[in-house]
Design a protein around this motif. Structure first.
Motif, mmCIF file in Angstrom:
data_model
loop_
_atom_site.group_PDB
_atom_site.id
_atom_site.type_symbol
_atom_site.label_atom_id
_atom_site.label_comp_id
_atom_site.label_asym_id
_atom_site.label_seq_id
_atom_site.Cartn_x
_atom_site.Cartn_y
_atom_site.Cartn_z
ATOM 1 N N TYR A 1 -2.706 -3.767 7.305
ATOM 2 C CA TYR A 1 -3.010 -2.721 6.321
ATOM 3 C C TYR A 1 -3.041 -3.326 4.920
ATOM 4 O O TYR A 1 -2.026 -3.836 4.435
ATOM 5 C CB TYR A 1 -1.981 -1.599 6.418
ATOM 6 N N LYS A 2 -4.203 -3.285 4.300
ATOM 7 C CA LYS A 2 -4.407 -3.915 2.994
ATOM 8 C C LYS A 2 -3.817 -3.053 1.881
ATOM 9 O O LYS A 2 -4.331 -1.980 1.557
ATOM 10 C CB LYS A 2 -5.908 -4.130 2.766
ATOM 11 N N LEU A 3 -2.756 -3.541 1.276
ATOM 12 C CA LEU A 3 -2.080 -2.797 0.211
ATOM 13 C C LEU A 3 -2.919 -2.753 -1.057
ATOM 14 O O LEU A 3 -3.507 -3.748 -1.478
ATOM 15 C CB LEU A 3 -0.735 -3.454 -0.116
ATOM 16 N N ILE A 4 -2.971 -1.570 -1.673
ATOM 17 C CA ILE A 4 -3.583 -1.459 -2.998
ATOM 18 C C ILE A 4 -2.540 -0.965 -4.014
ATOM 19 O O ILE A 4 -2.798 -0.947 -5.218
ATOM 20 C CB ILE A 4 -4.798 -0.501 -2.985
ATOM 21 N N LYS A 5 -1.370 -0.593 -3.492
ATOM 22 C CA LYS A 5 -0.302 -0.114 -4.373
ATOM 23 C C LYS A 5 1.022 -0.142 -3.622
ATOM 24 O O LYS A 5 1.076 0.183 -2.433
ATOM 25 C CB LYS A 5 -0.613 1.314 -4.833
ATOM 26 N N GLY A 6 2.095 -0.542 -4.309
ATOM 27 C CA GLY A 6 3.430 -0.486 -3.726
ATOM 28 C C GLY A 6 3.705 -1.602 -2.734
ATOM 29 O O GLY A 6 3.175 -2.708 -2.834
ATOM 30 N N SER A 7 4.511 -1.290 -1.730
ATOM 31 C CA SER A 7 4.940 -2.291 -0.747
ATOM 32 C C SER A 7 4.964 -1.684 0.642
ATOM 33 O O SER A 7 4.807 -0.469 0.806
ATOM 34 C CB SER A 7 6.340 -2.800 -1.113
ATOM 35 N N TYR A 8 5.156 -2.533 1.652
ATOM 36 C CA TYR A 8 5.232 -2.051 3.023
ATOM 37 C C TYR A 8 6.526 -1.270 3.234
ATOM 38 O O TYR A 8 7.545 -1.548 2.580
ATOM 39 C CB TYR A 8 5.140 -3.217 4.001
ATOM 40 N N PRO A 9 6.512 -0.288 4.131
ATOM 41 C CA PRO A 9 7.670 0.614 4.268
ATOM 42 C C PRO A 9 8.883 -0.005 4.955
ATOM 43 O O PRO A 9 8.757 -0.806 5.872
ATOM 44 C CB PRO A 9 7.097 1.760 5.113
ATOM 45 N N LYS A 10 10.055 0.415 4.476
ATOM 46 C CA LYS A 10 11.320 0.097 5.137
ATOM 47 C C LYS A 10 11.701 1.326 5.962
ATOM 48 O O LYS A 10 10.888 2.238 6.132
ATOM 49 C CB LYS A 10 12.382 -0.216 4.093
ATOM 50 N N GLN A 11 12.912 1.367 6.447
ATOM 51 C CA GLN A 11 13.366 2.538 7.209
ATOM 52 C C GLN A 11 13.298 3.787 6.334
ATOM 53 O O GLN A 11 13.617 3.740 5.138
ATOM 54 C CB GLN A 11 14.800 2.348 7.702
ATOM 55 N N ASN A 12 12.833 4.891 6.925
ATOM 56 C CA ASN A 12 12.695 6.182 6.231
ATOM 57 C C ASN A 12 11.688 6.140 5.083
ATOM 58 O O ASN A 12 11.781 6.920 4.136
ATOM 59 C CB ASN A 12 14.052 6.673 5.716
ATOM 60 N N GLU A 13 10.738 5.215 5.165
ATOM 61 C CA GLU A 13 9.652 5.138 4.196
ATOM 62 C C GLU A 13 8.310 5.132 4.935
ATOM 63 O O GLU A 13 8.254 4.787 6.122
ATOM 64 C CB GLU A 13 9.757 3.872 3.340
ATOM 65 N N VAL A 14 7.264 5.519 4.220
ATOM 66 C CA VAL A 14 5.935 5.531 4.839
ATOM 67 C C VAL A 14 4.910 4.867 3.928
ATOM 68 O O VAL A 14 5.076 4.799 2.703
ATOM 69 C CB VAL A 14 5.458 6.973 5.154
ATOM 70 N N LEU A 15 3.853 4.399 4.558
ATOM 71 C CA LEU A 15 2.694 3.833 3.876
ATOM 72 C C LEU A 15 1.541 4.794 4.113
ATOM 73 O O LEU A 15 1.280 5.171 5.255
ATOM 74 C CB LEU A 15 2.388 2.450 4.452
ATOM 75 N N LEU A 16 0.865 5.201 3.043
ATOM 76 C CA LEU A 16 -0.201 6.196 3.179
ATOM 77 C C LEU A 16 -1.578 5.578 2.995
ATOM 78 O O LEU A 16 -1.766 4.699 2.150
ATOM 79 C CB LEU A 16 -0.027 7.317 2.152
ATOM 80 N N GLY A 17 -2.545 6.081 3.774
ATOM 81 C CA GLY A 17 -3.932 5.697 3.569
ATOM 82 C C GLY A 17 -4.426 6.298 2.259
ATOM 83 O O GLY A 17 -3.961 7.367 1.829
#
Length: 359
Positions: free
Chosen positions: A114-130
């Motif tokens: 997943y190519k990040l355009i903002k922020g960082s990859y998720p840890k526990q209880n976090e999400v990455l949004l399209g």
């Protein structure tokens, strides 16, 4: 051919009706075929993005229902041919006020897909949004998924509509939400590996799994077959509707031109030449209608692809193969729709045609 153009201009109302009917039929076939192929292409691209082999639960109709023990990964890693293993949960859920959103629970070694355009990859209880879904959320800091709140760690962009409008989180969090270990295990192998032999080895590790090469999985995936079959059936219905409509309009047109045909035949012009002229007229109309339908379909597909309401889930592109197929389908509709009334007229006596009796 010049006579065909003159005849088309002389019957402008009927010509407009035929073009309208053809454009409707062709556009329907364009959109149905392109969208169904787009859905298949997006999902198959996602599956092919990481893994030579896909492992699912045995005898399941869809990956959404698959549940594979993620601990199987440790056994697979011991095989000499294997270079990488990853896991993914494929599901759908209510996200905020959006009724249905694709949710992907992935192992950490799949985050790089997943190519990040903002922020960082998720840890526990976090999400990455399209990107698509992120832009439609009012709250940019956290998101509600299945009555659980998760912090938004980052945003990614993908060419695959399903992913760009989806949510990615750690597989352990997804496992709790959807009450499963993993939907699929993806296996990468060494370059010189015999994939079928490796598939056989993996299948021996657990009687409840079914391993297939990625290409074999995509080709035999039941949902893809259903989508393609449905698309073909609806396209065939559109083809038949167009054929019947055009044949009806042309029958009326030819009936109104019976005096013209009678005079031509009385002058010694063979009915074969008259039929050929009618076919030429139909081919001109077919090609012209195809160009209009192609433009309309491309415009509609563009708006569908970029619609914020659809979040990229519905996508379709007109490939060269589809365009050629539909071009020949258009010409077939045009010729079949015109040749039936033309042949009917050819069997009628010239004097009857001149007198204006019914053909």
């Amino acid at each position: 051919m010049p006579y065909a153009f003159k005849a088309i201009k002389a019957n402008s109302l009927k010509t407009s009706l035929i073009i309208l009917s053809l454009v409707f039929s062709i556009s329907s076939i364009f959109l149905i075929t392109s969208i169904s192929n787009g859905i298949v292409s997006m999902y198959s691209s996602m599956l092919k993005s990481d893994g030579d082999i896909i492992i699912t639960q045995k005898k399941i109709s869809d990956t959404f229902f698959s549940n594979v023990n993620i601990n199987l990964i440790e056994k697979i890693k011991t095989l000499n041919e294997v270079t990488k293993t990853s896991a993914i949960i494929v599901a759908a859920s209510i996200v905020e006020d959006l009724p249905i959103v694709a949710v992907y629970g992935v192992s950490k070694n799949r985050f790089e897909n997943y190519k990040l355009i903002k922020g960082s990859y998720p840890k526990q209880n976090e999400v990455l949004l399209g990107k698509s879904i992120y832009e439609n959320l009012k709250n940019k800091n956290e998101v509600l998924i299945s009555n659980n709140k998760y912090k938004i760690s980052g945003v990614f962009q993908s060419d695959i509509g399903f992913e760009n409008g989806g949510v990615v989180l750690n597989i352990s969090d997804a496992s709790i939400i959807f009450n499963k270990s993993t939907s699929m295990i993806m296996v990468n192998s060494k370059i010189d590996t015999d994939i079928e032999k490796l598939v056989s080895k993996i299948n021996l590790l657990d009687k409840n799994i079914e391993a297939k090469s990625t290409n074999s999985f995509v080709e035999n995936y039941n949902q893809f077959k259903i989508i393609k079959t449905s698309s073909n059936v609806i396209s065939f219905i559109s083809f038949c509707m167009g054929l019947l409509t055009i044949a009806s309009i042309l029958s009326i047109t030819i009936n109104q031109r019976k005096s013209e045909f009678g005079i031509k035949r009385a002058l010694g012009i063979s009915m074969n030449k008259i039929v050929l002229q009618i076919i030429n007229e139909s081919l001109i109309l077919g090609i012209f209608s195809f160009i209009i339908a192609f433009g309309i379909s491309s415009l509609v597909l563009y708006f569908i692809k970029n619609s914020s309401f659809l979040h990229g889930y519905v996508n379709g592109e007109i490939s060269f193969e589809i365009a050629i197929f539909i071009l020949f389908t258009t010409l077939a509709i045009s010729i079949l729709g015109s040749i039936i009334p033309a042949l009917n007229a050819s069997k009628t006596d010239p004097m009857v045609l001149i007198q204006g009796d019914r053909i």
